[in-house]
Every structure is written in structure tokens, then in C-alpha cells.
Design a protein around this motif. Structure first.
Motif, PDB file in Angstrom:
ATOM      1  N   PRO A   1       0.857  -1.001  -0.119  1.00  0.00           N
ATOM      2  CA  PRO A   1       0.051  -0.063  -0.073  1.00  0.00           C
ATOM      3  C   PRO A   1       0.886   1.350   0.067  1.00  0.00           C
ATOM      4  N   LYS A   2       0.482   2.373  -0.333  1.00  0.00           N
ATOM      5  CA  LYS A   2       0.941   3.522  -0.444  1.00  0.00           C
ATOM      6  C   LYS A   2       1.874   4.017   0.523  1.00  0.00           C
ATOM      7  N   ASP A   3       0.987   4.130   1.991  1.00  0.00           N
ATOM      8  CA  ASP A   3       1.890   4.382   3.072  1.00  0.00           C
ATOM      9  C   ASP A   3       2.634   3.669   3.672  1.00  0.00           C
ATOM     10  N   THR A   4       2.646   2.100   3.144  1.00  0.00           N
ATOM     11  CA  THR A   4       3.739   1.157   3.390  1.00  0.00           C
ATOM     12  C   THR A   4       4.993   1.482   2.736  1.00  0.00           C
TER      13      THR A   4
ATOM     14  N   LYS B   1      -1.628 -13.503  -2.770  1.00  0.00           N
ATOM     15  CA  LYS B   1      -0.592 -12.544  -2.389  1.00  0.00           C
ATOM     16  C   LYS B   1      -0.647 -12.036  -0.990  1.00  0.00           C
ATOM     17  N   ILE B   2       0.579 -11.670  -0.602  1.00  0.00           N
ATOM     18  CA  ILE B   2       0.688 -11.243   0.782  1.00  0.00           C
ATOM     19  C   ILE B   2       0.573  -9.412   0.583  1.00  0.00           C
ATOM     20  N   THR B   3       0.105  -9.148   1.823  1.00  0.00           N
ATOM     21  CA  THR B   3      -0.135  -7.453   1.951  1.00  0.00           C
ATOM     22  C   THR B   3       0.996  -6.973   3.008  1.00  0.00           C
ATOM     23  N   ILE B   4       1.969  -6.020   2.682  1.00  0.00           N
ATOM     24  CA  ILE B   4       2.938  -5.718   3.497  1.00  0.00           C
ATOM     25  C   ILE B   4       2.146  -4.432   4.302  1.00  0.00           C
ATOM     26  N   THR B   5       1.437  -4.571   5.273  1.00  0.00           N
ATOM     27  CA  THR B   5       0.544  -3.495   6.032  1.00  0.00           C
ATOM     28  C   THR B   5       1.227  -2.332   6.749  1.00  0.00           C
ATOM     29  N   GLY B   6       2.857  -2.734   7.077  1.00  0.00           N
ATOM     30  CA  GLY B   6       3.415  -1.710   7.893  1.00  0.00           C
ATOM     31  C   GLY B   6       4.798  -2.210   8.074  1.00  0.00           C
ATOM     32  N   ALA B   7       5.513  -1.028   8.369  1.00  0.00           N
ATOM     33  CA  ALA B   7       6.960  -1.357   8.535  1.00  0.00           C
ATOM     34  C   ALA B   7       7.656  -0.524   9.611  1.00  0.00           C
ATOM     35  N   ASN B   8       8.595  -1.002  10.209  1.00  0.00           N
ATOM     36  CA  ASN B   8       9.280  -0.155  11.196  1.00  0.00           C
ATOM     37  C   ASN B   8      10.672  -0.498  11.081  1.00  0.00           C
ATOM     38  N   LEU B   9      11.596   0.464  11.290  1.00  0.00           N
ATOM     39  CA  LEU B   9      13.152   0.179  11.314  1.00  0.00           C
ATOM     40  C   LEU B   9      13.766  -0.557  12.976  1.00  0.00           C
ATOM     41  N   SER B  10      14.183  -1.429  13.075  1.00  0.00           N
ATOM     42  CA  SER B  10      14.906  -2.039  14.161  1.00  0.00           C
ATOM     43  C   SER B  10      16.387  -1.768  13.962  1.00  0.00           C
TER      44      SER B  10
END
Length: 555
Positions: A463-466, A506-515
Motif C-alpha cells: 500500500p502507498k503508506d507502507t 498475494k501477501i500484503t505488507i501492512t506496515g514497516a518499522n526499522l529496528s
């Protein structure tokens, strides 16, 4: 039939000094905590630096089912069985989290006659490591909020605080909160969140750090927030890293305990594999390799989660090379993946077994992509039929994997002899260990590679925000680090309802964060919660003290 806790309470444990002596550790190099637990001092690491490593055996599993697969039980049983056949083995495991202990999943000290003891201590407060991690994490959060309150020299945008407070308990009420209400003296009001301790970046860092100084550097590298101008703020910028390191100076030392059969166990760290990298500490694994001919360790949940992260993240960072992978499965898990409801899994059903065996087949296929010999361990249950076992054995042979029926729960080490012998043989086979992707590969391609090769997905939706979040992290240097995908453990896909071997998804990447301190980019697939809730009837209802002061109801 005795319960797990009754078996554990009847165990004939050796003093921890005796367990240490078995593997060549002098009394001065351990820090006893009571009679049966100890921390390993820094002297152990220095004395063993030049000693050659043993063989590393990774234990993983198929996708977990409500019936349970017993991966930890098999790991412990295998360690005991190795000693039965004359091999020196040390088991390296994760520490349990109080959340699952009082929730539904239960503890993480094995079961039946393949347990780590003292079981009660291990499943409850143990040596305080998780409490230290909780305190260090929450000190960082407190210092950040105090920094904002005391003039905000770093110009932190309170709308873009990235770190979460944590606690080692399931508590859905704390997932999303508003803090600092009640007037100016109570701070600047903002939205805040909690995660469970084992999902915190501090836990991941403790498990990946080489030593106390690497730990401090990694803590300082935690991305805590952004400034109003969009530039990043790190933990070192709010001067939290030094005090956090002091809080963790004992927690970074691995813990030494034992199995019911007095096999040495190093238990340290406990990140979940569906929301983190799911392996015990690098330090625990490395010292286990020095102390035994075989180091047996496990990775959380199925090969699509814990094993992938162990192989692509932990092995890469720590320069580890597994000699063999044990894949735990059950007849019940295959029938469940073949469409049989939980309450009917004990009934013979060869057709459902055949239909659900595709899940086992995919996990064998996944592990072979890393170039390591695979041994399938069927964790035996008494209702399994000879016909069902024969089918699974032939299925494994047809899919190029060794097979061993294991009865570690009922028989301890004796029930794992066949598995131990198969593992020893597999460790001598050709090994072409490789990672699934190169670090130079673009981030989006790393994610697509994991989704395609391990999950069987046709593609990945961003998605765009991801995309905006991932692109922002790439600018901060995340283009050259591993990817840690957080997704459901129950399916190869991001949909827990898709059992077996899903296709055409398909899988959807709903968010991300940097560890950033841990050194990997976390990408959420589907709906993932980092703070579980309690069920309608949590395990805590059954846990109590009897008239003699003994713990009851703990599994």
C-alpha cells in the motif's frame, strides 16, 4: 498420568556446579542463583575462544496448529538422546514469556519426560532477564517523554515517537493509549502504545549483541522518534543508552540449567518469531558450540518464520553455519492441514493425512533451499496408527528428507535415539549452506523473494503508506540489512485461515518499522498484534498454590 509440573517436581536435579563441571566450566566462572540456576560469567567466553566449535543443529517445525507440535520437547529430547548414544550435546533455548504462560500457549520448558528444570522458575521469573529488558526499554521511553517535557532540546515531534513501552504480560487494554493526561506537571499528552517485552527491540538487541560493548552501541542506535524537521532521533541522542546498558549488564550473561536427565541447557533471550526474529541469543548459541560436540537450538514457530530468520538474520550476523535442520511435525498437524477439526484429530483419517501432508512437503522444500540436510522428526502421539506413520515415512523419503519417529515426551532421551542417530549422520553429509537473499538486493526484492520462495505467494502488495515508510527507512540506511517479516504463524500465507499449502495468493505488507539497533527492517504482513490479549479462559485461572505451598496447575 502425571502432569508436566508433577514430573518436573519429582526430578532428581544435580547442583548447577555439577552441571557446569560436566562441560568443563569451573566453579569460579559461574554465578549461581540458588542451587540449580547460574549465569555464565565472562571468563567462560575468554577461556573457550580458541576451542573449536561443535556441530550446530537447528530444530524448527511445520506451521503450528491448536493441537501443538512439541518443538521444544523434541529439542530437549534430542539433547538427552545425544547423550544416550555417547555424544556430548548442549541444548540452547529461549526463555519463556509470562504472557503465554498465563495465557493459552503455555510455557517453553518442554513437556513430559523432556523438560528443562527447575520448570517452575524457568516459566515464571527465572533469573530476571525479561524484567531487566522491560525496565531498560521503559527507561528509554521515560527519558524520551521527560526530554520532551524538559524543554525538548532535540525538537522531537511527539506525533512521531516510534518506541513503545512494554510489559511481559498479555494485556490488550494497553495496546493503544493516551498518556500524560492531568495537566502540565504530568508531561505532554500524546498517543502511546505498549508491546509485549519479547517483541521489543531491546530484546532483539540483547539476543544479537556480541558483548556488553556491542550491546551499548546497538542500544544507542535505536531509532526512537523524528524531529519536527523530519530528521531521525536515536536513543543515544536522549542519553538513554548508558543507563540501559547498566540495567542489562547481568541479563546479557547466558543462563545455565539442566534437563530432567541432567543434560546441560543454556537458556537465554526470547523474541517471538511471528513478530521478531524468534531465536535465543547469539552468545548462548556460540558458547553451546564451544561446550559440546553438538549444539541443539530451536527457532520459533514454522520454517517460514523462525527458521528463515535464524538462517537469514542470526546466522548472517553471527557467522554461524548449521550442520543439520530437524523439522518437527505430527500426524495430527497434517490431518489438521487436511481439514480435520481439532476435536477429531485423534481419529484415524488417512485421506486427511494425505491431503494435509502438502504442508510438511512445503516446509521440507523451504529448508532444502538453504542447502542444509533435513531430518523430519514425527513427534509421536499414542493415537497415531501404524498405517499413518508408514505413510509419513514414505512421504519424507519421496521428498528427499530423512525420517525419525520420536517419543521424547513419553520416554525422554530413550525415545529420541533414532532421531539422534539420524541427526549425527546428517551432520556428516554434504552441506551447501546459503542465505535466501543477498544483502545488496533491493529491499522490495528481498521481501518478494521471501514471499515467493518460502510462502509460495504469487506476489506482494505494498500500500502507498507502507511504501512511503519503507522508502523513508531506505534513506536511513535500511537498504543493506536483512528483512524480518512479521506475519501469522498459522499459515504459510498472511491469512491464518489458509491451511495446507496455499496457492494463488498475494501477501500484503501492512506496515514497516526499522529496528536499527538490532540491524533489520521489520515488515508486517496482514494483521499482526505486538501485544496479545488474554482469552475467555486463560491458563492463569488454573494456576495456584496448594496447602503445602507447592505450585499447581502450571501445565
Amino acid at each position: 498420568m502425571l502432569t508436566d509440573i508433577e514430573i518436573a517436581q519429582a526430578a532428581k536435579m544435580k547442583k548447577i556446579t555439577e552441571i557446569a563441571a560436566q562441560i568443563g566450566i569451573e566453579e569460579d566462572d559461574i554465578e549461581p542463583i540458588g542451587h540449580y540456576k547460574a549465569k555464565l560469567g565472562e571468563g567462560v567466553f575468554k577461556k573457550l575462544e580458541s576451542k573449536p566449535d561443535g556441530k550446530l543443529v537447528l530444530v524448527t517445525a511445520v506451521n503450528p496448529t491448536p493441537a501443538g507440535e512439541g518443538k521444544t520437547t523434541v529439542s530437549i529430547g534430542l539433547g538427552q538422546a545425544m547423550n544416550k548414544i555417547g555424544k556430548s550435546a548442549v541444548v540452547a533455548l529461549r526463555e519463556p514469556s509470562l504472557g503465554p504462560v498465563f495465557g493459552i500457549k503455555g510455557g517453553a520448558a518442554g513437556g513430559g519426560y523432556s523438560q528443562v528444570v527447575p520448570m517452575e522458575d524457568i516459566n515464571l521469573h527465572f533469573t530476571g532477564d525479561l524484567h531487566a529488558i522491560t525496565s531498560a526499554n521503559n527507561l528509554m521511553c521515560a527519558l524520551l517523554d521527560n526530554h520532551i517535557q524538559q524543554g525538548n532540546e532535540q525538537n522531537i515531534d511527539q506525533r512521531r515517537v516510534l518506541i513503545k513501552r512494554c510489559l511481559d504480560m498479555n494485556d490488550r487494554a494497553l495496546r493503544n493509549i493516551v498518556c500524560s493526561l492531568g495537566g502540565p506537571l504530568n508531561g505532554i499528552p500524546r498517543e502511546d502504545h505498549f508491546c509485549i517485552t519479547v517483541a521489543s527491540e531491546v530484546m532483539a538487541i540483547l539476543c544479537l549483541a556480541d558483548d556488553i560493548f556491542d550491546l551499548k552501541k546497538r542500544l544507542g542506535d535505536i531509532l526512537v522518534a523524528y524531529r519536527y524537521d523530519g530528521t531521525p532521533v536515536y536513543c543515544r541522542d536522549i542519553k538513554a543508552d548508558g543507563a540501559m546498558t547498566v540495567l542489562l549488564k547481568d541479563a546479557i550473561k547466558p543462563n545455565l540449567v539442566q534437563t530432567l536427565e541432567n543434560t546441560p541447557v543454556i537458556m537465554h533471550g526470547g523474541p517471538f518469531a511471528n513478530i521478531a526474529h524468534g531465536c535465543n541469543s547469539v552468545r548462548a548459541t556460540k558458547i553451546a558450540l564451544k561446550l559440546g560436540d553438538y549444539a541443539i537450538t530451536e527457532a520459533g514457530f514454522g520454517s517460514d518464520l523462525g527458521a528463515e530468520k535464524f538462517l537469514d538474520i542470526k546466522c548472517r550476523f553471527a557467522n554461524l553455519k548449521p550442520s543439520c535442520v530437524v523439522l518437527v511435525a505430527t500426524v495430527r498437524s497434517m490431518k489438521y492441514n487436511g481439514g480435520v477439526p481439532k476435536e477429531e484429530l485423534t481419529a484415524p483419517n488417512l485421506e486427511a493425512l494425505k491431503a494435509g501432508s502438502v504442508n510438511l512437503g512445503k516446509h521440507i522444500e523451504n529448508l532444502k533451499k538453504f542447502g542444509i540436510p533435513v531430518v523430519v522428526a514425527i513427534n509421536h502421539f499414542k493415537k497415531d496408527t501404524d498405517e499413518e506413520i508408514a505413510f509419513v515415512e514414505q512421504f519424507c523419503k519421496d521428498n528427499g528428507a530423512e525420517f525419525a519417529l520420536t517419543k521424547c515426551f513419553a520416554e525422554g532421551g530413550e525415545g529420541g535415539r533414532e532421531l539422534a542417530e539420524k541427526v549425527v549422520a546428517a551432520c556428516e553429509k554434504e552441506n551447501n549452506f546459503r542465505y535466501l537473499y543477498d544483502l545488496d538486493m533491493p529491499v522490495y526484492d528481498k521481501i518478494r523473494t521471501i514471499a515467493r520462495e518460502l510462502y509460495g505467494a504469487d506476489g506482494v502488495h505494498f500500500p502507498k503508506d507502507t511504501r512511503a515508510a519503507i522508502d523513508g527507512f531506505i534513506k536511513l540506511g535500511a537498504d543493506k540489512i536483512p528483512v524480518c517479516i512479521a506475519k501469522t504463524q498459522y499459515s504459510l500465507s498472511d491469512n491464518p485461515q489458509l491451511l495446507g499449502r496455499p496457492e494463488g495468493f498475494k501477501i500484503t505488507i501492512t506496515g514497516a518499522n526499522l529496528s536499527n539497533g538490532a540491524g533489520f527492517l521489520v515488515c508486517q504482513a496482514g494483521n499482526i498484534m505486538t501485544l496479545p490479549g488474554l482469552s475467555k479462559s486463560p491458563a492463569a485461572y488454573n494456576i495456584d498454590i496448594d496447602e503445602n505451598g507447592n505450585t499447581v496447575g502450571l501445565f
